[in-house]
Write an enzyme that holds these catalytic residues in place. Sequence first.
Site, PDB file in Angstrom:
ATOM      1  N   LYS A  35       0.844  -1.205   0.000  1.00  0.00           N
ATOM      2  CA  LYS A  35       0.000   0.000   0.000  1.00  0.00           C
ATOM      3  C   LYS A  35       0.878   1.253   0.000  1.00  0.00           C
ATOM      4  CE  LYS A  35      -0.356  -0.297   5.025  1.00  0.00           C
ATOM      5  NZ  LYS A  35      -1.098  -0.937   6.119  1.00  0.00           N
ATOM      6  N   TYR A 257      17.986  29.791   8.328  1.00  0.00           N
ATOM      7  CA  TYR A 257      16.771  30.490   8.745  1.00  0.00           C
ATOM      8  C   TYR A 257      16.700  30.580  10.263  1.00  0.00           C
ATOM      9  CZ  TYR A 257      14.761  30.330   4.075  1.00  0.00           C
ATOM     10  OH  TYR A 257      14.516  30.507   2.751  1.00  0.00           O
TER      11      TYR A 257
HETATM   12  C1  PLP Z   1      -0.384  -1.976   6.655  1.00  0.00           C
HETATM   13  C2  PLP Z   1      -0.968  -3.266   7.047  1.00  0.00           C
HETATM   14  C3  PLP Z   1      -0.156  -4.380   7.272  1.00  0.00           C
HETATM   15  C4  PLP Z   1       1.354  -4.322   7.242  1.00  0.00           C
HETATM   16  O1  PLP Z   1       1.830  -3.695   8.398  1.00  0.00           O
HETATM   17  P1  PLP Z   1       3.416  -3.562   8.671  1.00  0.00           P
HETATM   18  O2  PLP Z   1       3.510  -3.031  10.043  1.00  0.00           O
HETATM   19  O3  PLP Z   1       3.937  -2.590   7.680  1.00  0.00           O
HETATM   20  O4  PLP Z   1       3.996  -4.897   8.496  1.00  0.00           O
HETATM   21  C5  PLP Z   1      -0.769  -5.574   7.545  1.00  0.00           C
HETATM   22  N1  PLP Z   1      -2.121  -5.673   7.621  1.00  0.00           N
HETATM   23  C6  PLP Z   1      -2.932  -4.616   7.422  1.00  0.00           C
HETATM   24  C7  PLP Z   1      -4.393  -4.769   7.508  1.00  0.00           C
HETATM   25  C8  PLP Z   1      -2.387  -3.374   7.140  1.00  0.00           C
HETATM   26  O5  PLP Z   1      -3.192  -2.328   6.946  1.00  0.00           O
END
Ligand code: PLP
Length: 360
Positions: A35, A257
């Site tokens: 994702k 800055y």
């Molecule tokens: C993002 C996500 C994961 C992966 O999580 P990590 O901590 O990056 O391993 C697994 N399951 C769901 C439902 C997620 O949204």
Amino acid sequence: MSRATTATIHLDALRHNLARVRERAPGRRVMAVVKADGYGHGLERVARALADADAFGVAALADAERLRAAGLDNRIVLLSGFDEAADLDVLRRLGVDTSIHHPSQIAMLEADARQGGGPLRCWLKLDTGMHRLGIPADEAKTVHARLAALANVHAELGLMSHFASSDELRSTQTLRQLEAFRAATDGLPGPRSLCNSAAVLAWPQAHADWIRPGGALYGVSVIAGTTGADHGLRPAMTLSTRLIAVNRVRRGERIGYAASWECPEDMPVGVAAIGYGDGYPRHAPAGTPMLVDGVRVPVIGRVSMDLMTLDLRGVPDARVGAPVVAWGEGLPVEEVAAQAGTIGYELVCSITRRVRFVEA
Ligand SMILES: *Cc1c(COP(=O)(O)O)cnc(C)c1O
């Protein structure tokens, strides 16, 4: 010369990390979570490097579209499920699994079944204590029966949940969630999936049928107080640039800055072509490490949009053009994140579009 700011994506590190994750959960199927544009590394390139995964987890239907357009035919799971009835045909067309976490989705599935919709692979997502997405665990059996009765729900109905604190090894919440999941799903058929990266590494008793690693695949620290390297993982991204100026600044002069940093002596100050316009966190304070010519030096002064200033007293020979690493190989992103009051995940997800991405 074009701007040197570059995110190098180490495809071998992605593959190495997938192999490490498989070693930690032998025999389990892996849903590689890609994702947020592959955690900022680039969806298609990450998915191609991880094509050996049993499935991909995405948060948006558009990402599933991109994976199919890139020719990837792995299973794909839409982790937060569909939002509207029109999405169901897209899921079917792309051959994507969906999670079901809310009664509104069940109503849409029931309407779709009445119209003769074809089967969809579904995962019933249960809330076992995180209280974000999920059907309350004590309704699991009734909802499962309702879904199993629908002709448009594939006979293999998965069961999943998500942990809130699996990165905290002393917390008992993971065990309580695991027990709630067991009790809620006892006797129900179907594959089970609970573990994000931290749970894969820290809670083997929760591995079940499918693991869902994200961060670990990118080599980001997933357990509080440890780095990816501590778990045999390699960083999949190195964010780098070059020095575009080296100046000698007098004792008592102030840098950048708000003139926030004062030189304690006559000293060399490097100017690196990177800033918050590239996704480097603006709130990284003086003292945050960077590598110049492979040597750790502290950031001084404020991070600006395009530029940052560095204390070069530790690398007095550094010249214009010297390579600078903001994070990645040789400098764990979590060190920078800790200084900036965030986590490595947020930093790798925040690289902006003007940064050049290259594969190595
Ligand atoms: C993002 C996500 C994961 C992966 O999580 P990590 O901590 O990056 O391993 C697994 N399951 C769901 C439902 C997620 O949204």
